[in-house]
Every structure is written in structure tokens, then in C-alpha cells.
Design an enzyme around this catalytic site. Structure first.
Site, PDB file in Angstrom:
ATOM      1  CB  VAL A  59      -1.017   0.045   1.181  1.00 33.27           C
ATOM      2  CG1 VAL A  59      -2.041  -1.054   1.065  1.00 33.27           C
ATOM      3  CG2 VAL A  59      -0.307   0.012   2.537  1.00 33.27           C
ATOM      4  CB  SER A 137      -6.248   1.003  16.905  1.00 33.87           C
ATOM      5  OG  SER A 137      -5.889   0.507  18.179  1.00 33.87           O
ATOM      6  CE1 TYR A 150      -1.147  -0.346  14.765  1.00 35.43           C
ATOM      7  CE2 TYR A 150      -2.177   0.299  16.825  1.00 35.43           C
ATOM      8  CZ  TYR A 150      -2.180  -0.459  15.676  1.00 35.43           C
ATOM      9  OH  TYR A 150      -3.221  -1.320  15.423  1.00 35.43           O
ATOM     10  CB  ALA A 152       0.937   9.305  15.248  1.00 38.20           C
ATOM     11  CE  LYS A 154      -3.970   1.162  13.046  1.00 42.07           C
ATOM     12  NZ  LYS A 154      -4.536   0.639  11.790  1.00 42.07           N
TER      13      LYS A 154
HETATM   14  P1  NAD Z   1      -2.037  -8.871  10.943  1.00 42.20           P
HETATM   15  O1  NAD Z   1      -0.603  -8.576  11.161  1.00 42.20           O
HETATM   16  O2  NAD Z   1      -2.548 -10.242  11.159  1.00 42.20           O
HETATM   17  O3  NAD Z   1      -2.495  -8.411   9.477  1.00 42.20           O
HETATM   18  C1  NAD Z   1      -2.016  -7.252   8.845  1.00 42.20           C
HETATM   19  C2  NAD Z   1      -1.808  -7.572   7.383  1.00 42.20           C
HETATM   20  O4  NAD Z   1      -1.349  -6.377   6.725  1.00 42.20           O
HETATM   21  C3  NAD Z   1      -0.722  -8.639   7.137  1.00 42.20           C
HETATM   22  O5  NAD Z   1      -1.230  -9.643   6.309  1.00 42.20           O
HETATM   23  C4  NAD Z   1       0.396  -7.879   6.469  1.00 42.20           C
HETATM   24  O6  NAD Z   1       1.153  -8.653   5.568  1.00 42.20           O
HETATM   25  C5  NAD Z   1      -0.375  -6.765   5.781  1.00 42.20           C
HETATM   26  N1  NAD Z   1       0.494  -5.646   5.431  1.00 42.20           N
HETATM   27  C6  NAD Z   1       1.508  -5.118   6.161  1.00 42.20           C
HETATM   28  N2  NAD Z   1       2.105  -4.137   5.485  1.00 42.20           N
HETATM   29  C7  NAD Z   1       1.466  -4.031   4.298  1.00 42.20           C
HETATM   30  C8  NAD Z   1       1.646  -3.204   3.162  1.00 42.20           C
HETATM   31  N3  NAD Z   1       2.622  -2.288   3.110  1.00 42.20           N
HETATM   32  N4  NAD Z   1       0.796  -3.351   2.104  1.00 42.20           N
HETATM   33  C9  NAD Z   1      -0.169  -4.296   2.132  1.00 42.20           C
HETATM   34  N5  NAD Z   1      -0.379  -5.120   3.187  1.00 42.20           N
HETATM   35  C10 NAD Z   1       0.441  -4.989   4.251  1.00 42.20           C
HETATM   36  O7  NAD Z   1      -2.804  -7.837  11.892  1.00 42.20           O
HETATM   37  P2  NAD Z   1      -4.354  -7.630  12.244  1.00 42.20           P
HETATM   38  O8  NAD Z   1      -4.440  -7.665  13.709  1.00 42.20           O
HETATM   39  O9  NAD Z   1      -5.237  -8.491  11.430  1.00 42.20           O
HETATM   40  O10 NAD Z   1      -4.516  -6.107  11.807  1.00 42.20           O
HETATM   41  C11 NAD Z   1      -5.429  -5.640  10.822  1.00 42.20           C
HETATM   42  C12 NAD Z   1      -5.708  -4.182  11.103  1.00 42.20           C
HETATM   43  O11 NAD Z   1      -6.360  -4.060  12.370  1.00 42.20           O
HETATM   44  C13 NAD Z   1      -4.450  -3.305  11.205  1.00 42.20           C
HETATM   45  O12 NAD Z   1      -4.697  -2.052  10.609  1.00 42.20           O
HETATM   46  C14 NAD Z   1      -4.265  -3.155  12.695  1.00 42.20           C
HETATM   47  O13 NAD Z   1      -3.543  -1.981  13.008  1.00 42.20           O
HETATM   48  C15 NAD Z   1      -5.706  -3.096  13.155  1.00 42.20           C
HETATM   49  N6  NAD Z   1      -5.907  -3.384  14.568  1.00 42.20           N
HETATM   50  C16 NAD Z   1      -5.590  -4.613  15.084  1.00 42.20           C
HETATM   51  C17 NAD Z   1      -5.798  -4.833  16.443  1.00 42.20           C
HETATM   52  C18 NAD Z   1      -5.465  -6.147  17.092  1.00 42.20           C
HETATM   53  O14 NAD Z   1      -5.580  -6.241  18.335  1.00 42.20           O
HETATM   54  N7  NAD Z   1      -5.096  -7.177  16.369  1.00 42.20           N
HETATM   55  C19 NAD Z   1      -6.314  -3.820  17.250  1.00 42.20           C
HETATM   56  C20 NAD Z   1      -6.635  -2.599  16.676  1.00 42.20           C
HETATM   57  C21 NAD Z   1      -6.426  -2.399  15.328  1.00 42.20           C
END
Ligand code: NAD
Length: 244
Positions: A59, A137, A150, A152, A154
Site C-alpha cells: 500500500v 484502533s 502507531y 499517531a 490510528k
Molecule cells: P495482521 O498482522 O494479522 O495483518 C495485517 C496484514 O497487513 C498482514 O497480512 C500484512 O502482511 C499486511 N500488510 C503489512 N504491510 C502491508 C503493506 N505495506 N501493504 C499491504 N499489506 C500490508 O494484523 P491484524 O491484527 O489483522 O490487523 C489488521 C488491522 O487491524 C491493522 O490495521 C491493525 O492496526 C488493526 N488493529 C488490530 C488490532 C489487534 O488487536 N489485532 C487492534 C486494533 C487495530
């Protein structure tokens, strides 16, 4: 079949919440275009559901994004839903955070959302309809020790969500832009958190447990579908009550 016939692009779809959303959206009748940087995980996703189109996409790469968008429009003629879900963490306390860790997280989590939306919004504007879902988040709302970069991004996502909800709906376009703010969800992103911290966190969550990726994916589904047709500019917490 709540997404019957809808063309949906999901970033970060190779793992965790994004993967759960790709599988759920496809089950609900959507044509899913799953994008991720990790090709291996996309292959596994394709094995689980071969109706899903997979696309290796970073991305932060604007040229590659344009290429993917052109490809999707040529093949399907429209884009109904964009889920900006890709995200990374590079945690450190403020005094120890390296500039490269600040830059990496800003580039993926914040600029990546801008890059994707800037490429896809023109198509939704032409259609006069669309739904954009951004992943914030709880950390963007109330901060977290060790997550300057992070948090910042979110918090920035919430600002962009509200701005785009106003900007893209001008001239009567039914383009809705919302954010989801997950709490503490079981995915590869959180699997390295030590057990004592998980236990302490669970104590603070009214529902006393971590969330599942599918529990966030179902909120994405609601916001992607026409069931949420009068909801825009909102930040929906999916956090078991952590932020009340
Ligand atoms: P995850 O690490 O399982 O999945 C994130 C995915 O993003 C991975 O498959 C990774 O390869 C992909 N990714 C990373 N950099 C990328 C790039 N430059 N281009 C395209 N894809 C890329 O994490 P998750 O927990 O499923 O997170 C998904 C979203 O939810 C994220 O935005 C995360 O910040 C947010 N989030 C997660 C939590 C949590 O507790 N897990 C809490 C709040 C927010």
C-alpha cells in the site's frame, strides 16, 4: 448474501482481521480482491476460497496501486467497497523510537490509507456510490505506552475518515466513509504479547476477553453492506467495552 454483486477491495487480507473479512465477504456474495504484501499468505487464502482474486500489493507503492485499480475496473467495471485494513506495528518508547520505525508505520498505516483511497475515490465518485472502511484502533483514541508511531496513525485515520465522509458526499454522492476501532483482537499482530500482559488487559475489558478477527470482520461487513446506508463519518469501537 448481503454483498451480492459488490466488488470489494481489502488490504492486508493475507492474515488476521483482513483474511477473516475476505472469507466472510466472499461468503456473502462479494467479488473480493484481496491485497497483501505477503504472497505466501495470499496463496493460502486462495486455497481456502478460490472465488477470491488475490493481488500482491504494497500500500506504500502508488504505481502498483494504480495498476491494481486499473486491472479491477477493466475486469469488473466498478469498485463498491474499499477496506483499508493493512497495518503494522514497530513499537518503542518515545525516547528510544528510531526515525525509521516512525517512518515505516506512518508510511503503511497512514499514507497507505491515503494512497488507496485517493486511487479508488474517483471511481466511487463516478458511480455516485461506495463504502470506504478504515481501520483505526482504540490506541488512536486513548493512546498506548510504546506506540507513539502507531497511535499517531490510528488517530490520523479518524481525522481522514471524518474529512472524507464530508468531502466525498458532496453533490449528493452516496459515498460513506467510516472507521472501525478494534480493541485487543487475537491475530498474528498480537500473538507476541506476553501472557501476563494479556491477563492484565483482559481484566480491564468489561467482556473479560480478547476479540476474534471474525468479530471485527462482521462490523466491516455491516459497514460495507447497504444495511448501513445512512451511517457515515463514524468510528465504531469493537473492543468488548474497553473504551467506555
Ligand atoms: P495482521 O498482522 O494479522 O495483518 C495485517 C496484514 O497487513 C498482514 O497480512 C500484512 O502482511 C499486511 N500488510 C503489512 N504491510 C502491508 C503493506 N505495506 N501493504 C499491504 N499489506 C500490508 O494484523 P491484524 O491484527 O489483522 O490487523 C489488521 C488491522 O487491524 C491493522 O490495521 C491493525 O492496526 C488493526 N488493529 C488490530 C488490532 C489487534 O488487536 N489485532 C487492534 C486494533 C487495530
Amino acid at each position: 448474501m448481503r454483498l451480492e454483486g459488490k466488488v470489494c477491495i481489502i488490504t492486508g487480507a493475507g492474515s488476521g482481521i483482513g483474511k477473516a473479512a475476505a472469507l466472510l465477504f466472499s461468503q456473502e456474495g462479494a467479488k473480493v480482491i484481496a491485497c497483501d504484501v505477503v504472497e505466501e499468505n495470499l496463496k493460502k487464502l486462495k486455497e481456502e476460497d478460490d472465488r477470491i482474486d488475490v493481488f500482491v500489493l504494497d500500500v506504500t507503492n502508488r504505481e502498483a496501486i494504480q495498476n491494481m485499480v486499473d486491472n479491477v475496473v477493466e475486469k469488473y467495471g466498478r469498485i463498491d467497497v474499499l477496506v483499508n485494513n493493512a497495518g503494522i506495528t514497530r513499537d518503542a518508547l518515545l525516547l528510544k523510537m528510531k526515525e525509521e520505525d516512525w517512518d515505516a508505520v506512518i508510511n503503511v498505516n497512514l499514507k497507505g490509507v491515503f494512497n488507496m483511497t485517493q486511487a479508488i475515490a474517483p471511481i466511487m465518485l463516478k458511480q455516485g456510490k461506495g463504502s470506504i472502511i478504515n481501520t483505526s484502533s482504540v490506541v488512536g483514541v486513548y493512546g498506548n505506552i510504546g506506540q507513539t508511531n502507531y497511535s499517531a496513525t490510528k488517530a490520523g485515520i479518524i481525522g481522514m475518515t471524518k474529512t472524507w465522509a464530508k468531502e466525498l458526499a458532496r453533490k449528493g454522492a452516496q459515498i460513506r466513509v467510516n472507521a472501525v476501532a478494534p480493541g485487543f483482537i487475537k491475530t498474528p499482530m498480537t500473538e507476541k504479547v506476553p501472557e501476563r500482559i494479556i491477563n492484565a488487559l483482559n481484566e480491564k475489558i468489561p467482556l473479560k476477553r480478547m476479540g476474534e478477527a471474525e468479530e471485527v470482520a462482521r462490523v466491516y461487513l455491516f459497514l460495507a453492506s447497504d444495511e448501513s446506508s445512512y451511517i457515515t463519518g463514524q468510528v465504531i469501537g469493537v473492543d468488548g467495552g474497553l473504551v467506555i
